[in-house]
Design an enzyme around this catalytic site. Structure first.
Site, mmCIF file in Angstrom:
data_model
loop_
_atom_site.group_PDB
_atom_site.id
_atom_site.type_symbol
_atom_site.label_atom_id
_atom_site.label_comp_id
_atom_site.label_asym_id
_atom_site.label_seq_id
_atom_site.Cartn_x
_atom_site.Cartn_y
_atom_site.Cartn_z
ATOM 1 N N HIS A 200 -7.535 9.772 -1.575
ATOM 2 C CA HIS A 200 -6.802 9.763 -0.307
ATOM 3 C C HIS A 200 -7.520 10.533 0.807
ATOM 4 C CE1 HIS A 200 -2.393 9.457 1.258
ATOM 5 N NE2 HIS A 200 -3.247 9.229 2.222
ATOM 6 N N ASP B 126 0.831 -1.204 0.000
ATOM 7 C CA ASP B 126 0.000 0.000 0.000
ATOM 8 C C ASP B 126 0.867 1.256 0.000
ATOM 9 O OD1 ASP B 126 -2.957 1.098 0.907
ATOM 10 O OD2 ASP B 126 -1.344 2.266 1.829
ATOM 11 N N TYR C 270 2.936 9.875 -0.580
ATOM 12 C CA TYR C 270 4.042 9.265 0.167
ATOM 13 C C TYR C 270 5.372 9.495 -0.563
ATOM 14 C CZ TYR C 270 0.377 6.446 2.543
ATOM 15 O OH TYR C 270 -0.728 6.016 3.227
ATOM 16 N N LYS D 171 -2.898 5.885 -4.026
ATOM 17 C CA LYS D 171 -3.965 6.832 -3.703
ATOM 18 C C LYS D 171 -3.732 8.167 -4.391
ATOM 19 C CE LYS D 171 -3.694 4.831 0.921
ATOM 20 N NZ LYS D 171 -2.269 4.497 0.932
#
Length: 286
Positions: free
Chosen positions: A108, A45, A50, A75
């Site tokens: 997200h 994930d 990120y 996401k």
């Protein structure tokens, strides 16, 4: 064999996954994902915000494991929720990760041009670029605000979940549409007091498991897909090793009683959407 959970769109998702939030893209994410795959994870994930999608993709490619055996999630960040931007971002993500498709793609956050972004996800799913689509951090308030306007019900809602925050109201709402909850912070983000709860310590001793394994097993038996994160290979392995014992109904009830009804993050708090937009500029280095 990895245990799986059935989604409302007919696809399946591995019951436990490996999350890479806050693992830097300096080779650390690549190493962590490669090690996670080596110890047996088949569910990774990541997210646009990120900043490590490329390293995740590279680790998957270099693992030698057939693509169809690995469940990959990313996401879409709020900054790219406008319809045309969202469509372009999906293609960019696939390119960046070196993948032909994503198994799951989530919105997200529940802010901004949510309905436009969701339409882009639905179209990408119809085109085969994404197998399953879902949302993240949608509280009952945001679920009721947006989801009735969607043509497709999300397959997943990824939210904060652990014994201290069991999302009772949200779970009752999502159960009607068989929406699976994925847990971020399934171990309470290292909340020391959770690991000092006598009931968890007692069960760890009884089953010969560590405290984290008791917590993750509880979540698994509640039907929650957990995404524990660690950069230590031994910890990655132990977090996954939760399928050889079962908590009794009484023990489950004891852990349910730990619920405090609130978590470390409140998506409903005023100004959160604006704060997140300013805190994460995903195009700063474009």
């Amino acid at each position: 064999m990895t245990q799986t959970v059935l989604l409302n769109d007919g696809n399946t998702i591995p019951a436990i996954g490996f999350g890479v939030f806050q693992i830097p893209a300096d080779g650390s994410t690549y190493t962590a994902v490669k090690e996670a795959l080596e110890v047996g994870y088949r569910h990774i994930d990541t997210a646009q915000a990120y900043f490590n999608e490329a390293e995740v993709g590279q680790a998957i490619k270099d693992s030698g494991i057939p693509r169809e055996e690995i469940f990959v999630t990313s996401k879409l960040w709020i900054q790219d929720f406008a319809y045309e931007t969202a469509k372009a971002t999906i293609d960019t993500t696939l390119e960046k990760m070196g993948l032909d498709y994503l198994d799951l793609y989530l919105l997200h956050q529940p802010y901004g041009r949510v309905e436009e972004a969701w339409k882009a996800l639905e179209e990408a799913q119809a085109e085969g670029k994404i197998k399953s689509i879902g949302v993240s951090n949608f509280t009952p308030k945001y679920w009721n605000q947006f989801v009735p306007h969607f043509a497709t019900v999300p397959a997943v809602n990824q939210v904060e979940f652990n014994p201290y925050f069991q999302q009772k109201e949200l779970r009752a709402l999502l159960a009607k549409d068989q929406v699976v909850i994925e847990a971020w912070a399934p171990l309470g983000q290292g909340n020391q007091s959770l690991f000092e709860e006598p009931v968890i310590a007692t069960l760890a001793q009884k089953y010969g498991k560590d405290l984290g394994q008791i917590i993750l097993r509880f979540e698994n038996q509640e039907g929650i897909v957990a995404l524990p994160k660690s950069t230590k290979k031994a910890r990655m392995a132990s977090n996954k090793d939760i399928f050889d014992f079962e908590l009794t109904a009484e023990e489950m009830a004891e852990i349910r009683a730990l619920d405090k009804g609130k978590g470390s993050h409140d998506p409903d708090a005023p100004g959160i959407g604006d704060y997140l937009l300013s805190a994460y500029d995903i195009h700063a280095n474009d």
